[in-house]
Design a protein around this motif. Structure first.
Motif, PDB file in Angstrom:
ATOM      1  N   GLU A 181       0.815  -1.213   0.000  1.00  5.83           N
ATOM      2  CA  GLU A 181       0.000   0.000   0.000  1.00  5.83           C
ATOM      3  C   GLU A 181       0.855   1.273   0.000  1.00  5.83           C
ATOM      4  O   GLU A 181       0.336   2.370   0.216  1.00  5.83           O
ATOM      5  N   GLN A 182       2.153   1.128  -0.261  1.00  9.76           N
ATOM      6  CA  GLN A 182       3.042   2.284  -0.332  1.00  9.76           C
ATOM      7  C   GLN A 182       3.294   2.636  -1.795  1.00  9.76           C
ATOM      8  O   GLN A 182       3.827   1.826  -2.549  1.00  9.76           O
ATOM      9  N   LYS A 183       2.899   3.826  -2.187  1.00  9.97           N
ATOM     10  CA  LYS A 183       3.120   4.274  -3.571  1.00  9.97           C
ATOM     11  C   LYS A 183       4.605   4.287  -3.882  1.00  9.97           C
ATOM     12  O   LYS A 183       5.038   3.892  -4.967  1.00  9.97           O
ATOM     13  N   ARG A 184       5.385   4.785  -2.926  1.00  7.01           N
ATOM     14  CA  ARG A 184       6.842   4.709  -2.976  1.00  7.01           C
ATOM     15  C   ARG A 184       7.307   4.209  -1.609  1.00  7.01           C
ATOM     16  O   ARG A 184       6.613   4.429  -0.612  1.00  7.01           O
ATOM     17  N   SER A 241      -2.836   3.840   3.566  1.00 10.53           N
ATOM     18  CA  SER A 241      -2.289   3.626   2.229  1.00 10.53           C
ATOM     19  C   SER A 241      -1.882   4.968   1.638  1.00 10.53           C
ATOM     20  O   SER A 241      -2.583   5.977   1.828  1.00 10.53           O
ATOM     21  N   SER A 242      -0.748   4.987   0.928  1.00 10.12           N
ATOM     22  CA  SER A 242      -0.355   6.202   0.198  1.00 10.12           C
ATOM     23  C   SER A 242      -0.724   6.094  -1.283  1.00 10.12           C
ATOM     24  O   SER A 242      -0.399   6.978  -2.070  1.00 10.12           O
ATOM     25  N   ARG A 243      -1.401   5.017  -1.658  1.00  9.44           N
ATOM     26  CA  ARG A 243      -1.930   4.887  -3.024  1.00  9.44           C
ATOM     27  C   ARG A 243      -3.293   5.583  -3.059  1.00  9.44           C
ATOM     28  O   ARG A 243      -4.348   4.946  -3.009  1.00  9.44           O
ATOM     29  N   ASP A 251      -5.095   7.322  -5.222  1.00  4.75           N
ATOM     30  CA  ASP A 251      -6.058   7.264  -6.333  1.00  4.75           C
ATOM     31  C   ASP A 251      -7.166   6.238  -6.114  1.00  4.75           C
ATOM     32  O   ASP A 251      -8.315   6.466  -6.519  1.00  4.75           O
ATOM     33  N   ASP A 269       1.681  14.568  -2.872  1.00  2.45           N
ATOM     34  CA  ASP A 269       3.052  14.382  -3.330  1.00  2.45           C
ATOM     35  C   ASP A 269       3.337  15.190  -4.596  1.00  2.45           C
ATOM     36  O   ASP A 269       2.438  15.570  -5.337  1.00  2.45           O
ATOM     37  N   SER A 275       5.035  15.726  -8.345  1.00  2.00           N
ATOM     38  CA  SER A 275       5.310  14.960  -9.560  1.00  2.00           C
ATOM     39  C   SER A 275       6.035  15.855 -10.553  1.00  2.00           C
ATOM     40  O   SER A 275       6.299  17.032 -10.269  1.00  2.00           O
TER      41      SER A 275
END
Length: 274
Positions: free
Chosen positions: A100-103, A126-128, A130, A152, A154
Protein backbone atom coordinates in the motif's frame (compact mmCIF):
# COMPACT_ATOMS: atom_id res chain seq x y z
CA UNK A 1 -18.79 0.78 18.24
CA UNK A 2 -17.23 2.79 15.41
CA UNK A 3 -13.55 1.91 15.13
CA UNK A 4 -11.17 4.63 14.02
CA UNK A 5 -13.68 7.42 14.65
CA UNK A 6 -14.62 9.92 17.33
CA UNK A 7 -17.86 9.24 19.14
CA UNK A 8 -19.62 10.37 22.31
CA UNK A 9 -19.99 7.56 24.86
CA UNK A 10 -21.37 7.28 28.37
CA UNK A 11 -19.29 6.40 31.42
CA UNK A 12 -20.66 3.05 32.61
CA UNK A 13 -18.30 2.57 35.54
CA UNK A 14 -14.79 2.72 36.97
CA UNK A 15 -12.21 0.04 37.73
CA UNK A 16 -8.59 -0.03 38.87
CA UNK A 17 -7.31 0.45 35.30
CA UNK A 18 -9.64 3.18 34.07
CA UNK A 19 -13.19 3.72 32.91
CA UNK A 20 -15.71 1.58 31.07
CA UNK A 21 -17.55 3.52 28.38
CA UNK A 22 -20.63 2.36 26.53
CA UNK A 23 -22.67 3.20 23.45
CA UNK A 24 -25.63 1.33 24.96
CA UNK A 25 -24.66 -1.97 23.38
CA UNK A 26 -20.90 -2.44 23.63
CA UNK A 27 -18.30 -1.30 26.13
CA UNK A 28 -14.80 0.09 25.58
CA UNK A 29 -11.91 0.60 28.00
CA UNK A 30 -10.47 4.08 28.63
CA UNK A 31 -7.10 3.85 30.48
CA UNK A 32 -6.69 6.09 33.53
CA UNK A 33 -3.85 8.10 31.95
CA UNK A 34 -6.35 9.30 29.32
CA UNK A 35 -9.19 10.11 31.72
CA UNK A 36 -10.04 13.85 32.04
CA UNK A 37 -10.62 15.20 35.55
CA UNK A 38 -13.93 15.58 37.37
CA UNK A 39 -15.93 12.91 35.56
CA UNK A 40 -18.60 10.72 37.12
CA UNK A 41 -20.57 7.63 36.10
CA UNK A 42 -23.29 8.64 33.66
CA UNK A 43 -21.32 11.55 32.18
CA UNK A 44 -20.71 11.72 28.42
CA UNK A 45 -17.24 11.81 26.90
CA UNK A 46 -16.00 12.28 23.32
CA UNK A 47 -13.33 9.69 22.53
CA UNK A 48 -11.47 8.04 19.66
CA UNK A 49 -11.88 4.25 19.53
CA UNK A 50 -9.45 1.68 18.12
CA UNK A 51 -8.60 -2.01 18.50
CA UNK A 52 -5.54 -3.18 20.42
CA UNK A 53 -3.25 -5.92 19.06
CA UNK A 54 -5.30 -8.37 21.12
CA UNK A 55 -8.52 -7.17 19.46
CA UNK A 56 -9.83 -5.29 22.53
CA UNK A 57 -11.73 -2.01 22.10
CA UNK A 58 -9.63 0.87 23.49
CA UNK A 59 -10.67 4.52 23.81
CA UNK A 60 -8.55 7.66 24.09
CA UNK A 61 -9.42 11.27 24.82
CA UNK A 62 -6.29 12.41 22.98
CA UNK A 63 -6.55 14.14 19.63
CA UNK A 64 -5.90 11.75 16.75
CA UNK A 65 -4.48 13.24 13.54
CA UNK A 66 -7.13 11.60 11.39
CA UNK A 67 -10.15 9.32 11.33
CA UNK A 68 -11.00 6.27 9.26
CA UNK A 69 -12.05 7.14 5.66
CA UNK A 70 -10.04 10.38 5.79
CA UNK A 71 -6.89 11.61 4.07
CA UNK A 72 -4.27 12.95 6.48
CA UNK A 73 -0.56 13.78 6.76
CA UNK A 74 1.37 11.43 9.06
CA UNK A 75 5.01 10.89 10.02
CA UNK A 76 6.79 7.52 9.75
CA UNK A 77 7.95 6.36 13.19
CA UNK A 78 9.53 3.10 12.07
CA UNK A 79 9.77 0.69 9.14
CA UNK A 80 10.05 -3.08 8.90
CA UNK A 81 10.06 -5.88 6.36
CA UNK A 82 6.27 -5.86 6.09
CA UNK A 83 5.62 -2.11 6.08
CA UNK A 84 5.79 1.18 7.95
CA UNK A 85 4.31 2.52 11.20
CA UNK A 86 2.89 6.04 11.23
CA UNK A 87 2.26 8.42 14.13
CA UNK A 88 -1.47 9.02 14.61
CA UNK A 89 -0.89 11.19 17.69
CA UNK A 90 -2.24 8.57 20.12
CA UNK A 91 -0.84 5.37 21.67
CA UNK A 92 -1.88 3.40 18.58
CA UNK A 93 0.38 3.64 15.51
CA UNK A 94 -1.04 3.10 12.02
CA UNK A 95 0.39 0.34 9.84
CA UNK A 96 1.03 0.81 6.11
CA UNK A 97 1.67 -2.53 4.35
CA UNK A 98 4.41 -2.44 1.72
CA UNK A 99 1.89 -3.17 -1.02
CA UNK A 100 0.00 0.00 0.00
CA UNK A 101 3.04 2.28 -0.33
CA UNK A 102 3.12 4.27 -3.57
CA UNK A 103 6.84 4.71 -2.98
CA UNK A 104 8.93 3.03 -0.23
CA UNK A 105 8.36 5.01 2.97
CA UNK A 106 11.36 6.30 4.92
CA UNK A 107 11.62 6.69 8.69
CA UNK A 108 11.27 10.33 9.74
CA UNK A 109 9.48 11.41 6.55
CA UNK A 110 5.80 12.35 6.41
CA UNK A 111 3.23 11.34 3.79
CA UNK A 112 -0.38 11.99 2.84
CA UNK A 113 -2.25 8.73 3.41
CA UNK A 114 -5.79 7.40 3.46
CA UNK A 115 -7.01 5.69 6.64
CA UNK A 116 -9.20 2.59 6.37
CA UNK A 117 -10.03 -0.63 8.24
CA UNK A 118 -8.52 -3.90 7.05
CA UNK A 119 -10.35 -7.25 7.00
CA UNK A 120 -9.77 -7.60 10.77
CA UNK A 121 -11.08 -4.10 11.61
CA UNK A 122 -7.56 -2.82 12.26
CA UNK A 123 -6.79 0.80 11.44
CA UNK A 124 -4.55 0.77 8.34
CA UNK A 125 -3.22 3.38 5.90
CA UNK A 126 -2.29 3.63 2.23
CA UNK A 127 -0.36 6.20 0.20
CA UNK A 128 -1.93 4.89 -3.02
CA UNK A 129 -4.44 7.71 -2.90
CA UNK A 130 -6.06 7.26 -6.33
CA UNK A 131 -7.83 4.06 -5.31
CA UNK A 132 -9.70 5.88 -2.52
CA UNK A 133 -10.83 9.00 -4.43
CA UNK A 134 -14.13 9.52 -6.24
CA UNK A 135 -14.00 9.50 -10.05
CA UNK A 136 -17.56 10.85 -10.40
CA UNK A 137 -17.03 14.63 -10.62
CA UNK A 138 -20.70 15.54 -11.27
CA UNK A 139 -20.93 17.38 -7.94
CA UNK A 140 -18.05 19.72 -8.87
CA UNK A 141 -18.19 22.88 -10.99
CA UNK A 142 -15.42 24.74 -12.78
CA UNK A 143 -14.58 27.93 -10.88
CA UNK A 144 -15.78 26.45 -7.57
CA UNK A 145 -13.76 27.22 -4.44
CA UNK A 146 -12.60 24.08 -2.60
CA UNK A 147 -10.37 22.97 0.27
CA UNK A 148 -7.12 21.24 -0.70
CA UNK A 149 -4.72 18.92 1.08
CA UNK A 150 -1.40 19.15 -0.77
CA UNK A 151 -0.07 15.70 -1.66
CA UNK A 152 3.05 14.38 -3.33
CA UNK A 153 5.08 16.20 -5.97
CA UNK A 154 5.31 14.96 -9.56
CA UNK A 155 7.01 16.12 -12.75
CA UNK A 156 3.92 18.18 -13.62
CA UNK A 157 3.34 19.76 -10.21
CA UNK A 158 1.55 18.73 -7.02
CA UNK A 159 -1.32 16.32 -6.53
CA UNK A 160 -3.94 17.56 -4.07
CA UNK A 161 -6.88 15.98 -2.28
CA UNK A 162 -10.06 18.00 -2.91
CA UNK A 163 -12.67 18.23 -0.14
CA UNK A 164 -11.48 14.88 1.29
CA UNK A 165 -13.07 13.18 -1.74
CA UNK A 166 -11.39 13.85 -5.10
CA UNK A 167 -7.84 14.20 -6.41
CA UNK A 168 -6.58 16.93 -8.72
CA UNK A 169 -3.39 18.53 -10.02
CA UNK A 170 -1.75 21.91 -9.46
CA UNK A 171 0.56 22.55 -12.42
CA UNK A 172 4.10 23.59 -11.57
CA UNK A 173 4.17 26.51 -14.02
CA UNK A 174 1.08 28.01 -12.33
CA UNK A 175 2.42 27.83 -8.77
CA UNK A 176 4.06 31.03 -7.51
CA UNK A 177 4.41 30.18 -3.85
CA UNK A 178 6.21 27.49 -1.85
CA UNK A 179 4.19 24.32 -1.39
CA UNK A 180 4.84 21.34 0.87
CA UNK A 181 2.96 18.03 1.19
CA UNK A 182 0.50 18.15 4.07
CA UNK A 183 -0.38 21.84 3.71
CA UNK A 184 -4.04 22.82 3.82
CA UNK A 185 -4.84 25.34 1.08
CA UNK A 186 -7.79 27.12 -0.45
CA UNK A 187 -8.06 26.38 -4.17
CA UNK A 188 -10.34 26.55 -7.19
CA UNK A 189 -11.48 24.05 -9.82
CA UNK A 190 -9.87 25.29 -13.02
CA UNK A 191 -10.97 22.57 -15.43
CA UNK A 192 -12.72 19.19 -15.29
CA UNK A 193 -11.52 17.06 -18.16
CA UNK A 194 -13.67 14.53 -20.07
CA UNK A 195 -11.81 11.62 -18.51
CA UNK A 196 -12.61 12.99 -15.03
CA UNK A 197 -9.20 14.46 -14.27
CA UNK A 198 -9.28 17.76 -12.39
CA UNK A 199 -6.99 20.76 -12.97
CA UNK A 200 -6.63 23.04 -9.95
CA UNK A 201 -5.56 26.62 -9.30
CA UNK A 202 -4.51 28.49 -6.18
CA UNK A 203 -6.17 31.63 -7.58
CA UNK A 204 -9.83 32.26 -8.39
CA UNK A 205 -10.78 31.80 -12.04
CA UNK A 206 -13.42 33.23 -14.36
CA UNK A 207 -14.70 36.65 -15.41
CA UNK A 208 -15.80 37.62 -11.91
CA UNK A 209 -12.25 37.15 -10.70
CA UNK A 210 -10.91 39.46 -13.44
CA UNK A 211 -13.38 42.18 -12.41
CA UNK A 212 -12.21 41.88 -8.81
CA UNK A 213 -8.55 41.91 -9.90
CA UNK A 214 -9.09 45.10 -11.92
CA UNK A 215 -10.48 46.81 -8.83
CA UNK A 216 -7.58 45.52 -6.74
CA UNK A 217 -4.93 46.81 -9.16
CA UNK A 218 -6.60 50.19 -9.65
CA UNK A 219 -6.96 50.65 -5.89
CA UNK A 220 -3.24 49.86 -5.53
CA UNK A 221 -2.45 52.52 -8.16
CA UNK A 222 -4.47 55.04 -6.16
CA UNK A 223 -2.41 54.36 -3.03
CA UNK A 224 0.95 54.23 -4.87
CA UNK A 225 0.77 57.66 -6.48
CA UNK A 226 -0.51 56.31 -9.78
CA UNK A 227 2.50 54.11 -10.59
CA UNK A 228 3.24 50.42 -10.03
CA UNK A 229 6.50 48.83 -11.18
CA UNK A 230 4.88 45.83 -12.86
CA UNK A 231 4.01 45.49 -16.52
CA UNK A 232 3.63 43.23 -19.55
CA UNK A 233 7.10 41.70 -19.23
CA UNK A 234 7.29 41.42 -15.44
CA UNK A 235 7.95 37.91 -14.12
CA UNK A 236 5.11 35.72 -12.80
CA UNK A 237 6.96 35.57 -9.46
CA UNK A 238 7.09 39.37 -9.13
CA UNK A 239 3.39 39.67 -9.97
CA UNK A 240 2.41 36.96 -7.51
CA UNK A 241 4.57 38.50 -4.75
CA UNK A 242 2.71 41.80 -5.17
CA UNK A 243 -0.87 40.71 -5.84
CA UNK A 244 -1.05 36.92 -5.22
CA UNK A 245 -2.44 36.37 -8.71
CA UNK A 246 -1.11 34.65 -11.83
CA UNK A 247 0.51 36.60 -14.66
CA UNK A 248 -2.36 35.58 -16.93
CA UNK A 249 -4.94 37.10 -14.55
CA UNK A 250 -2.77 40.23 -14.17
CA UNK A 251 -2.51 40.76 -17.94
CA UNK A 252 -6.26 40.28 -18.45
CA UNK A 253 -6.99 42.81 -15.70
CA UNK A 254 -4.57 45.49 -16.90
CA UNK A 255 -5.77 44.87 -20.47
CA UNK A 256 -9.29 45.69 -19.30
CA UNK A 257 -8.12 48.83 -17.51
CA UNK A 258 -6.18 49.90 -20.62
CA UNK A 259 -9.27 49.48 -22.84
CA UNK A 260 -11.19 51.63 -20.38
CA UNK A 261 -8.42 54.24 -20.77
CA UNK A 262 -7.71 54.20 -17.05
CA UNK A 263 -4.03 53.18 -17.32
CA UNK A 264 -1.00 53.18 -19.55
CA UNK A 265 0.89 49.91 -19.81
CA UNK A 266 4.67 49.53 -20.19
CA UNK A 267 7.00 46.54 -20.18
CA UNK A 268 7.72 46.87 -16.47
CA UNK A 269 5.23 49.43 -15.16
CA UNK A 270 1.63 50.53 -15.30
CA UNK A 271 0.61 54.15 -14.83
CA UNK A 272 -2.75 55.68 -13.99
CA UNK A 273 -4.17 58.05 -16.59
CA UNK A 274 -4.95 61.34 -14.87
Amino acid sequence: MEIGKYQTLTIAGKNKNGLSLTDGTQEVHLPFYDVPKNLETGDSLRVFVYRSKEGQFIATSREAKGEVHQFCFLKVLDTGEDGAYLDLGIDKDVFVPKREQKRPMLKGNSYVVYLYLDAFDRLTASSRLDQFTDSDTAALEEGEEVSLLIGDESDLGYNAIIEQRYIGLLYRNEIFTDLEPGQQKRGWIKKIREEGKIDLSLQPTGYGHILGTKELIYAALETQGGLIKLGDKSSPEAIYARFQISKSAFKKAIGGLYKERKIEVGDFEIRRVN
